[in-house]
Design an enzyme around this catalytic site. Structure first.
Site, mmCIF file in Angstrom:
data_model
loop_
_atom_site.group_PDB
_atom_site.id
_atom_site.type_symbol
_atom_site.label_atom_id
_atom_site.label_comp_id
_atom_site.label_asym_id
_atom_site.label_seq_id
_atom_site.Cartn_x
_atom_site.Cartn_y
_atom_site.Cartn_z
ATOM 1 N N SER A 264 3.910 -6.507 -8.051
ATOM 2 C CA SER A 264 3.319 -7.131 -6.867
ATOM 3 C C SER A 264 1.812 -7.070 -6.968
ATOM 4 C CB SER A 264 3.770 -6.386 -5.617
ATOM 5 O OG SER A 264 3.279 -5.061 -5.673
ATOM 6 N N LYS A 265 1.166 -8.083 -6.409
ATOM 7 C CA LYS A 265 -0.286 -8.148 -6.557
ATOM 8 C C LYS A 265 -0.992 -7.001 -5.845
ATOM 9 C CE LYS A 265 -0.549 -11.664 -2.956
ATOM 10 N NZ LYS A 265 -0.676 -13.085 -2.718
ATOM 11 N N ARG A 266 -0.309 -6.363 -4.894
ATOM 12 C CA ARG A 266 -0.927 -5.221 -4.214
ATOM 13 C C ARG A 266 -1.193 -4.085 -5.191
ATOM 14 N NH1 ARG A 266 2.425 -2.780 0.114
ATOM 15 N NH2 ARG A 266 0.973 -1.050 -0.008
#
Ligand code: GLU
Length: 507
Positions: A264-266
């Site tokens: 995930s980009k987080r």
């Protein structure tokens, strides 16, 4: 299935694969990962690799996202034989251009008694689901509209009552999903919902469109992420209702963050363009994606796309959870850079990347007022050529007027706004922050203070919005996320709270 078996299939029927991105955001490395394996299988067997745009979600799909996805896959060298840009005998290759195709198939299923009109209101469905959940059951359509008489259905349709089309699903028993990598997977029909096939607006859902398109495009092997395994029974049933041959299913293991959660980009930059901005070589990124899911027979970790295609064997795909590790990618990139490029070639690559006149002409207006001699240019502008900055909590010490929680709030809200921002001109970015400060009732100076640190690593730097514009959306967003992480990150609980505040702010 063994190599030989695939080769035999290859002789009887063309191996045709497809990657089917939804153009709803940045080009994801997961899309490139699927495209790579689809391309490798098809080309190994002299078949074709198709790119299809799945934009049935009309609200979230954009032409701009589609263009960026196509460009970034081309940058990686993962080009396709048929697609929306180059056409082909099975076009059109964009689902919104195929809209007219799906209705008759839904009508066929209704006529066969395999699907039905459903007039249930969203309120009834919400209530139904709440009751099922309360009773500890799987939320699933209860078949309410299946008992309507033909006359009743006709009169509601004549009265233009809003409706969807749902597929029928067996009440009991199990569906056997044959997966090329995993063997037989049993899924109880009781877990499978009576999927909506046509939406109220007359557009198909993914599930109907994917089956119709894969069939019409003569796809022989569906290679996609393992998150689609639970949808396979619906698709298998649709193939059966239509009487079509079922393509082979290959569900690839999902790419993971270092903590094993879904990439995930987080936690890890996921946009292909981020890796381009960072100065990775496309060959190394493709090699890395290949290495994450597959291995060469001799165990060599460095291989080209061509070598992978030549050696490709589906049996060498590994089912372990592949962790996307930027340090390992860097190591591999270093090998490509040192082993494959002469000094001369490396110089050309650097010029192509950022060390060129065009970039300089963008940098000069930002620094001209701030330097007196040439030797001051590099120190003041390094952040414009840098990747992730070395930040920690103390980097934000200079932010005086905000509490630590407010710093995080500003960065998170800015990030959300920047994720939705399309126009990346300095002027629009300026407006974005003026509006955010107004809505928050903070001074613009206070909102920008943490942003200066996130973007340049320093409390003062050349003009912020021009710098962000020059760095581009992918690097800018990655730096803001990185700034948040260097402040300890945002927990799920904090994120929920911030999300509530953010939604309230926008209204
Ligand atoms: N449009 C789907 C996605 O973006 C494709 C899934 C599939 O390959 O069937 O994930």
């Amino acid at each position: 299935m063994g190599q030989l078996e695939i080769e035999q299939i290859g002789k009887q029927m063309k191996v045709r694969t497809r990657v089917a991105p939804s153009p709803t955001g940045d080009p994801h490395v997961g899309t490139a990962y699927m495209a790579l394996f689809c391309r490798a299988l098809a080309h190994k067997h002299g078949g074709e690799f198709v790119l299809r745009i799945e934009d049935t979600d009309a609200v979230r799909s954009t032409a701009e996202s589609e263009a960026v996805i196509l460009d970034s896959l081309k940058w990686l060298g993962l080009d396709w034989d048929e697609g929306p840009d180059c056409g082909g005998p099975h076009g059109p290759y964009r689902q919104s251009d195929r809209k007219h195709l799906y209705g008759p198939y839904a009508a066929q299923l209704i006529a066969q008694g395999d699907a039905f009109h459903c007039f249930c209101t969203p309120e009834r469905l919400t209530e139904m689901r709440a009751e099922q959940m309360k009773a500890g059951k799987t939320a699933r359509y209860d078949g309410h509209c299946m008992s309507l008489s033909a006359e009743e259905v006709k009169s509601r349709l004549d009265g233009n009552t809003p409706h969807v089309v749902r597929m029928k699903v067996p009440e009991e028993g199990t569906c056997l999903v044959q997966d090329k990598l995993r063997g037989e997977i049993e899924i109880d029909w009781s877990q499978i919902d009576m999927q909506v096939l046509m939406k109220t607006d007359g557009n198909p859902t993914y599930h109907l469109a994917v089956v119709v398109d894969d069939h019409l495009m003569e796809i022989s092997h569906i290679i996609r992420g393992e998150e689609w395994i639970n949808s396979a029974p619906k698709h298998i049933l649709l193939y059966k209702y239509f009487g079509w041959p079922m393509p082979e299913l290959v569900h690839m293991p999902l790419l993971r963050n270092p903590d094993k959660s879904k990439l995930s980009k987080r936690k890890n930059p996921t946009s292909i363009n981020f890796y381009k901005d960072m100065g990775f070589l496309p060959e190394a990124l493709v090699n890395y994606l290949g290495m994450l899911g597959w291995s060469m027979p001799d165990g060599e970790e460095k291989f080209s796309l061509e070598q992978m295609v030549n050696q490709f064997d589906i049996n060498r795909i590994s089912l372990g959870a592949p962790v996307f590790d930027m340090e390992k990618l860097k190591w591999l990139n270093g090998r490509w850079l040192r082993e494959e490029l002469s000094d001369d070639q490396l110089a050309d690559k650097l010029i192509e990347w950022s060390f060129n006149r065009e970039t300089l002409l963008q940098v000069i207006p930002l620094i001209k007022e701030r330097v007196d001699v040439f030797s001051e240019v590099a120190p003041i502008s390094t952040f414009l050529f840098d990747g992730m900055l070395a930040l920690d909590e103390s980097s934000f010490d200079g932010v005086k007027n905000l509490e630590p929680d407010q710093v995080k709030l500003v960065l998170q809200f800015a990030l959300w706004r920047l994720e939705a921002q399309r126009d990346w001109s300095a002027e629009s970015l300026n407006q974005l922050f003026v509006q955010l400060a107004e809505q928050l009732d903070y001074k613009i100076r206070d909102v920008l203070a943490p942003m200066f640190i996130a973007i340049s690593g320093k409390p003062v730097s050349p003009p912020l919005f021009d710098s962000m514009s020059l760095l581009g959306p992918d690097m800018t967003r990655a730096r803001v996320r990185h700034a948040l992480n260097s402040l300890g990150g945002v927990s799920k609980k904090q994120l929920k709270k911030l999300d509530k505040q953010y939604v309230a702010l926008a209204n």
